[in-house]
Design a protein around this motif. Structure first.
Motif, PDB file in Angstrom:
ATOM      1  N   ALA A 123       0.821  -1.215   0.000  1.00 46.27           N
ATOM      2  CA  ALA A 123       0.000   0.000   0.000  1.00 46.27           C
ATOM      3  C   ALA A 123       0.851   1.259   0.000  1.00 46.27           C
ATOM      4  O   ALA A 123       0.392   2.329  -0.398  1.00 46.27           O
ATOM      5  N   ASN A 124       2.100   1.139   0.451  1.00 43.13           N
ATOM      6  CA  ASN A 124       2.969   2.305   0.521  1.00 43.13           C
ATOM      7  C   ASN A 124       3.752   2.535  -0.769  1.00 43.13           C
ATOM      8  O   ASN A 124       4.555   3.467  -0.835  1.00 43.13           O
ATOM      9  N   THR A 260      -5.253   0.055  -1.851  1.00 46.54           N
ATOM     10  CA  THR A 260      -4.686   1.373  -1.540  1.00 46.54           C
ATOM     11  C   THR A 260      -5.768   2.313  -1.022  1.00 46.54           C
ATOM     12  O   THR A 260      -5.581   3.007  -0.012  1.00 46.54           O
ATOM     13  N   THR A 264      -5.905   3.569   2.879  1.00 43.09           N
ATOM     14  CA  THR A 264      -5.763   5.019   3.016  1.00 43.09           C
ATOM     15  C   THR A 264      -6.979   5.620   3.708  1.00 43.09           C
ATOM     16  O   THR A 264      -6.852   6.425   4.637  1.00 43.09           O
ATOM     17  N   SER A 279      -2.879  -3.576   7.988  1.00 39.97           N
ATOM     18  CA  SER A 279      -2.853  -3.690   6.525  1.00 39.97           C
ATOM     19  C   SER A 279      -3.045  -5.133   6.060  1.00 39.97           C
ATOM     20  O   SER A 279      -3.760  -5.388   5.084  1.00 39.97           O
TER      21      SER A 279
END
Length: 552
Positions: A123-124, A260, A264, A279
């Motif tokens: 996700a980062n 994502t 977020t 996550s």
């Protein structure tokens, strides 16, 4: 332990009213938007209702965010539209419901495999500037996609810029009544957002469009309407295995965007004191939700930013609010399907545009430009990538740009020339703002940052060589306090640099090595050549030793 048991075990009675109110309010926005997003993908309206039901229930049980609202999103919808169009071209006659079920199944399976491999950190891997540009491109694609419905015209879609040309060419034949319906929808949404922000603007706008359609017999005046919507609960849909091979690249892209957006939104709208979304567990929740939804013909789903914000702001305390929203989706399927059939397509298109235009944020892009021009260029490249190459290819552009930016930063660490703030023991980079900082004749203090490895060591060595050629010091002091570790190539670079500098009459000193880096340096001949004189605890100690040597 199933995450739902954690918040259920501590559930407090006063929360129930807040959750019910939040769930009902959010449903008034989520349900019409979900139906509108189904039209983006070219699917029947009821598919949007299924998507606002099944994934939301699964996430309520398995998810770790207490306020996240899960259904489809603008980004996911337009990506689905692109893939369904590609499938229709490669597999003529395929049932869109079966195709979307297959896509949802693959998205869910990819998310579950990612959880098994503990890939939650992915996700980062899309930077904020790249994501900002990507969403801006998506926003423009959505607006252009819905524009023909606002004008009451039909075009043959061939790509962003060709579609622009065709819309401009056909615009003189637009339907005035259809445009008036769209304008009225925009006016209602804008008025409510401005003067009654807590009102369910999409619901009011759609109800108004249905009422106007019946009252003024809009279909008889050439206004396109959604038509018959099958009522009742979703029925079982079996995915088509023959589509798996061709759809997996799109499924991977949609899975990444789903995750994502989910993580977020979950992190951005967490209440103070609530657990931080995990996550890896979010991969399970969204993956299982998409797999379950697939067998009922629903679209891929993920956490929605605007609906989660609304859920939180109207008082949601737990996922009970999401269950209330899901229950309202079921009620709509059973009781309200016949009521929706007179809805003008222009009304739905206006709702889509009204809630997608926010993806295009010039102020955000301008803010990026004001901070760092390189990342501004990445944002523009992602933006143009979506419009020039298409939405699915735009994801690849976004990921490659993010990875490229990461590689660029990792392989080009800064090399600062340091000075000492007068009257203190503070060493900082020499800049025009700190022109009065103290320097030392014959000594150059250089500082680099980050782990030194094969990809960045040659660049650092070249910049240090240029610095020495320009300053011609007697001692080059390398501040290693911000270097967490060194790989073999970096150690070899230091060893070679020391030899070359010594041949030029320049001594290399090291300061601030952490225990790991110090242990590595001791394993190569460099440590013996530097000795105690060339290795110091910190920069201050090295400068003191230099000054004492210079005055001896």
């Amino acid at each position: 332990m199933v995450p739902a048991t954690e918040w259920l075990s501590g559930y407090e009675r006063p929360w129930l009213r807040a959750d019910v109110v939040a769930g009902l309010t959010t449903a008034a926005v989520v349900i019409p938007k979900a139906m509108a997003y189904a039209t983006i993908a070219g699917l029947p309206l009821q598919v949007g209702l299924y998507t606002a039901f099944i994934p939301m229930v699964v996430y309520a049980v398995l998810g770790t965010s207490r306020t996240l609202s899960v259904s489809t999103t603008t980004t996911i919808a337009i990506l689905c539209a692109a893939e369904l169009g590609a499938v229709e071209r490669s597999h003529p006659g395929v049932d869109p419901t079966v195709a979307i079920a297959t896509l949802s199944l693959m998205v869910g399976a990819i998310l579950l495999v990612a959880r098994a491999l503990r890939l939650g950190f992915i996700a980062n891997f899309i930077s904020d500037p790249v994501l900002t540009g990507f969403k801006a491109g998506i926003g423009m694609v959505i607006v252009l996609d819905q524009l023909p419905k606002l004008l009451g015209i039909k075009i043959h879609k061939e790509g962003f810029f060709l579609d622009v040309v065709e819309i401009v060419r056909d615009a003189p034949g637009a339907s005035g009544v259809t445009m008036a319906v769209a304008a009225a929808t925009f006016a209602v949404i804008a008025a409510l957002e401005r003067w009654a922000p807590r009102a369910p603007a999409p619901l009011v706008a759609i109800a108004g469009g249905i009422g106007a359609s019946v009252l003024f017999a809009l279909p008889a005046q050439g206004v396109s309407v959604v038509g018959n919507i099958p009522g009742g609960l979703p029925h079982l849909v079996m995915p088509d295995p023959s589509l798996l091979l061709s759809m997996w690249p799109a499924a991977a892209g949609i899975a990444m965007m789903s995750f994502t957006e989910t993580i977020t939104s979950g992190r951005a709208f967490a209440r103070p004191g609530d657990p931080r979304p995990d996550s890896n567990q979010e991969l399970v929740a969204t993956g299982a939700g998409n797999v379950a939804a697939a067998f009922f013909g629903a679209m891929p789903a993920g956490g929605g930013t605007s609906q989660t914000a609304l859920n939180l702001n109207t008082g949601a305390r737990t996922q009970v609010a999401a269950l209330v929203t899901a229950a309202m989706s079921v009620a709509t399927m059973i009781f309200l399907a016949p009521v929706l059939s007179p809805m003008p397509n222009a009304t739905l298109a206006a709702v889509v545009i009204a809630y997608s235009i926010g993806l295009i944020s010039p102020s955000e892009i301008e803010a990026i430009r004001g901070i760092r021009i390189t990342e501004f260029r990445w944002a523009l490249a992602a933006w143009l990538g979506v419009m020039l190459l298409g939405t699915l290819q735009g994801i690849l552009v976004a990921v490659l740009l993010s990875m490229g930016s990461l590689l660029y930063l990792a392989t080009n660490p800064p090399v600062h020339v340091m000075g000492r703030k007068r009257g203190t023991n503070v060493f900082r980079p020499l800049t025009p703002e700190h022109a009065d900082d103290e320097t030392f004749p014959g000594l150059v203090i250089a500082r680099t940052e980050g782990r030194m490895f094969f990809a960045n060591a040659p660049g650092v060595a070249e910049r240090l060589r240029t610095l020495v050629d320009r300053e011609k010091p007697r001692v080059l002091l390398l501040d290693c306090g911000a270097i967490p570790g060194m790989e073999f190539t970096a150690l070899k670079m230091l060893d070679d640099a020391e030899r070359n500098l010594r041949a030029q009459g320049v001594a290399l000193w090291l300061a601030g090595l952490n225990p790991e880096a110090l242990e590595l340096v001791k394993r190569v001949p460099l440590a013996a050549r530097l000795g105690r004189q060339g290795m110091h605890f910190n920069v201050e100690a090295a400068v003191t030793a230099y000054q004492q040597g210079a005055t001896a």
